[in-house]
Design an enzyme around this catalytic site. Structure first.
Site, short mmCIF file in Angstrom:
data_model
loop_
_atom_site.label_atom_id
_atom_site.label_comp_id
_atom_site.label_asym_id
_atom_site.label_seq_id
_atom_site.Cartn_x
_atom_site.Cartn_y
_atom_site.Cartn_z
N ALA A 93 0.83 -1.21 0.00
CA ALA A 93 0.00 0.00 0.00
C ALA A 93 0.87 1.25 0.00
CB ALA A 93 -0.92 -0.01 1.22
N ALA A 94 2.00 1.17 -0.69
CA ALA A 94 2.91 2.33 -0.71
C ALA A 94 2.72 3.20 -1.94
CB ALA A 94 4.36 1.88 -0.58
N LYS A 96 -34.57 9.55 16.34
CA LYS A 96 -33.18 9.53 16.80
C LYS A 96 -33.13 9.09 18.25
CE LYS A 96 -31.09 12.23 19.11
NZ LYS A 96 -30.47 13.33 19.89
N TYR A 111 -40.92 14.48 14.54
CA TYR A 111 -39.55 14.30 15.01
C TYR A 111 -39.61 13.70 16.40
CZ TYR A 111 -35.02 14.98 17.07
OH TYR A 111 -33.83 14.74 17.71
N TYR A 128 -34.13 19.39 22.81
CA TYR A 128 -32.90 20.17 22.96
C TYR A 128 -33.25 21.58 23.42
CZ TYR A 128 -28.32 22.05 21.56
OH TYR A 128 -27.08 22.63 21.54
N GLY A 159 9.33 -0.59 -6.82
CA GLY A 159 8.69 -1.75 -7.44
C GLY A 159 8.12 -2.71 -6.42
N LYS A 205 -5.07 6.34 -0.47
CA LYS A 205 -6.29 5.78 -1.05
C LYS A 205 -6.84 4.60 -0.26
CE LYS A 205 -3.77 3.29 -4.64
NZ LYS A 205 -3.64 3.13 -6.09
N ARG A 257 -3.37 9.85 -8.33
CA ARG A 257 -4.56 10.00 -9.19
C ARG A 257 -5.87 10.08 -8.41
NH1 ARG A 257 -3.66 5.28 -13.25
NH2 ARG A 257 -2.24 4.59 -11.62
C1 UD1 Z 1 1.33 -4.78 -10.92
C2 UD1 Z 1 1.94 -6.07 -11.49
C3 UD1 Z 1 1.14 -6.48 -12.74
C4 UD1 Z 1 -0.32 -6.65 -12.36
C5 UD1 Z 1 -0.85 -5.38 -11.73
C6 UD1 Z 1 -2.24 -5.59 -11.21
C7 UD1 Z 1 4.32 -6.04 -10.96
C8 UD1 Z 1 5.67 -5.77 -11.51
N1 UD1 Z 1 3.32 -5.85 -11.82
O1 UD1 Z 1 1.52 -3.79 -11.91
O2 UD1 Z 1 1.66 -7.70 -13.24
O3 UD1 Z 1 -1.07 -6.99 -13.52
O4 UD1 Z 1 -0.04 -5.00 -10.61
O5 UD1 Z 1 -2.77 -4.36 -10.78
O6 UD1 Z 1 4.19 -6.44 -9.84
N2 UD1 Z 1 3.42 -0.86 -4.63
C9 UD1 Z 1 4.16 -0.53 -3.53
N3 UD1 Z 1 5.45 -0.17 -3.70
C10 UD1 Z 1 6.06 -0.12 -4.91
C11 UD1 Z 1 5.29 -0.47 -6.04
C12 UD1 Z 1 3.98 -0.85 -5.87
O7 UD1 Z 1 3.65 -0.56 -2.40
O8 UD1 Z 1 7.25 0.21 -4.97
C13 UD1 Z 1 2.01 -1.26 -4.45
C14 UD1 Z 1 1.01 -0.26 -5.00
O9 UD1 Z 1 0.56 0.61 -3.97
C15 UD1 Z 1 -0.11 -1.13 -5.49
C16 UD1 Z 1 0.58 -2.44 -5.87
O10 UD1 Z 1 1.81 -2.45 -5.20
O11 UD1 Z 1 -1.05 -1.39 -4.45
C17 UD1 Z 1 0.78 -2.57 -7.35
O12 UD1 Z 1 1.55 -1.50 -7.81
P1 UD1 Z 1 1.28 -0.83 -9.21
O13 UD1 Z 1 2.24 0.25 -9.44
O14 UD1 Z 1 -0.16 -0.49 -9.33
O15 UD1 Z 1 1.65 -2.06 -10.15
P2 UD1 Z 1 1.42 -2.20 -11.67
O16 UD1 Z 1 2.57 -1.59 -12.37
O17 UD1 Z 1 0.06 -1.73 -12.00
#
Ligand code: UD1
Ligand code: CA
Length: 445
Positions: A12-13, A337, A352, A373, A83, A25, A18
């Site tokens: 969730a990083a 209420k 009410y 009230y 990643g 989010k 967007r």
């Molecule tokens: C990723 C997958 C892809 C898959 C898609 C589904 C990889 C390389 N690719 O792509 O195959 O079809 O999800 O939605 O895994 N996140 C982090 N830290 C990071 C990168 C990502 O916490 O450094 C979290 C994001 O918050 C998100 C999830 O990992 O919840 C996926 O990241 P996102 O950038 O959306 O991955 P995609 O490139 O869409």
């Protein structure tokens, strides 16, 4: 055999740009509770009680939102977003504690079910080292593609690294996967960032595993269950999928929804079989409706308990603390209420009723208001059983009205009324014969 130990790692990083929001989010609600809590619920249903949550911002707020679930959550900060493999390794100290299984989920994919996560765990038990949850995408653009041959998962190809032919594949990676705990760290540590995005792809562990003779597999699930959330439009779509799923479950359990697409449920809404819900009803948190009750069109309920065979609405509003006993009725344009409406009691029109306790078999006339009230404090009104409150009465609390009382229409009642008394609290009517003609004559002159 003992239960395998399992750690869920929730990614969730993502920076949520967007969403154009002040908060992460994963804190945005779906069915009235944060997305991240939905994910934890599914993890718990899959029999997992420990999670490592990888966040990039709002660590405290996200941690606070996850309190109160059945899963013990430890938060890790991924300060650089390099990643998905890099994100998993942000929780390395948790991984190093040693688990039989690792379940990687996304904080922004909230509709994943416990059953699907369990299926991925089962695939590990059946011999896979990596079991990826996949789906058939209506539009695969942007997803990693699953390269499957003879039922075996060979690799996952990210869109940006795929050939034109590979991009035609519609079976996609949800990103959610189970990994054998024995191999997890060594597989993920092998991942490099030599690819189109220059990121550490978690998806690379499929090929790395196969090169070492470790089996890999796909567990298929429904596309809607795997819907992710990048912007407010996605959030609305995820909400819609959740609502559709829950409405379907309710109808199959015996609840009549006349126009299901217009009824909005909350994550904790409980509706028993043989309840009818008319069109355009909104359920906020904390509502329970017992069997045989009818919820009329355009009603809004929150923190309310509606007992068997009660009738609500149309156009009623039940606010927190509303307790309607059996066979009671709250009709159109009434707001309730923090009040108990006794068995068979009727509040039928334009009232009410707040901070009140009303006994059974009482009739509350049209337009009755509890004046609860005084500008400083909220005060209680109690009304006994079999009482009759005339139309347009103002009941100034604190006030006690006994059993069997009759309150005259139009009264303002400020003092307690003992059982079976008749109370007037209004000016006595005077009628002057012919005086209307005199008034008109004066006006013309
Ligand atoms: C990723 C997958 C892809 C898959 C898609 C589904 C990889 C390389 N690719 O792509 O195959 O079809 O999800 O939605 O895994 N996140 C982090 N830290 C990071 C990168 C990502 O916490 O450094 C979290 C994001 O918050 C998100 C999830 O990992 O919840 C996926 O990241 P996102 O950038 O959306 O991955 P995609 O490139 O869409
Ligand atoms: Ca994504």
């Amino acid at each position: 055999m003992r239960n395998p130990s399992c750690l869920a790692i929730i990614l969730a990083a993502g920076d949520s740009t967007r969403m154009k929001s002040r908060r992460s989010k994963v804190l945005h609600p779906v069915a009235g509770r944060p997305m991240i809590v939905h994910v934890l619920e599914a993890i718990s249903e899959a029999g997992v009680s420990e999670a490592a949550l990888v966040v990039g911002r709002d660590a405290d707020a996200i941690g606070a939102a996850t309190a109160g679930t059945n899963v013990q959550v430890e938060t890790f900060l991924q300060s650089e977003r390099l990643g998905t493999a890099h994100a998993v390794l942000a929780a390395r100290t948790a991984l190093e504690r040693g688990y039989d299984e690792i379940l990687v989920t996304y904080g922004d994919v909230p509709l994943i079910t416990g059953a699907t996560l369990r299926a991925a765990r089962t695939a590990l038990a059946d011999g896979s080292g990596v079991a990826v949850i996949g789906f058939e995408a209506a539009n695969p653009t942007g997803y990693g593609r699953l390269m499957v041959k003879d039922g075996e998962l060979l690799a996952i190809r990210e869109e940006k690294d795929a050939t034109d032919e590979e991009r035609r594949i519609r079976r996609c990676n949800s990103g959610i996967m189970a990994i054998s705990g024995r191999h997890a760290i060594e597989l993920i540590a092998q991942v490099n960032n030599d690819n189109a995005k220059g990121e550490y792809y978690l998806t690379d562990i499929v090929e790395i595993a196969r090169a070492r003779g470790i089996a890999t597999s796909v567990v298929d699930a429904d596309e809607n269950e795997l819907a992710g959330c990048n912007n407010r439009q996605d959030l609305a779509a995820v909400e819609r999928f959740w609502q559709e799923r829950r409405r379907r479950e309710l109808m199959l359990s015996g609840v009549s929804l006349i126009a299901p697409e217009t009824v909005f449920l909350c994550h904790d809404t409980v509706i028993e079989p043989d309840v009818t819900v008319e069109p355009n009803v909104v359920f906020g948190p904390g509502v329970r409706v017992e069997t045989g009750a009818v919820i009329g069109a355009f009603s809004h309920l929150e923190g309310a308990h509606v007992s068997a065979d009660a009738h609500v609405g149309p156009y009623a509003r039940l606010r927190p603390g509303s307790r309607l006993a059996r066979d009671s009725k709250v009709g159109n344009f009434c707001e309730i209420k923090n009040a108990t409406i006794g068995e068979g009691t009727k509040v039928n029109h334009l009232s009410y009723i707040g901070d009140a306790q009303i006994g059974s078999g009482t009739n509350i006339g049209a337009g009755t208001i509890t004046c609860n009230y005084d500008g400083m404090n909220k005060n209680l009104t109690t009304i006994g059983s079999r009482a009759f409150i005339g139309s347009n009465a103002s009941l100034v609390a604190p006030l006690n009205i006994g059993d069997g009382v009759i309150v005259a229409a139009g009264s303002t009642i400020t003092a307690d009324v003992p059982s079976n008394a008749l109370a007037f609290g209004r000016a006595r009517q005077e009628t002057k014969p012919e005086r209307a003609n005199t008034v008109r004559k004066t006006s013309r002159a």
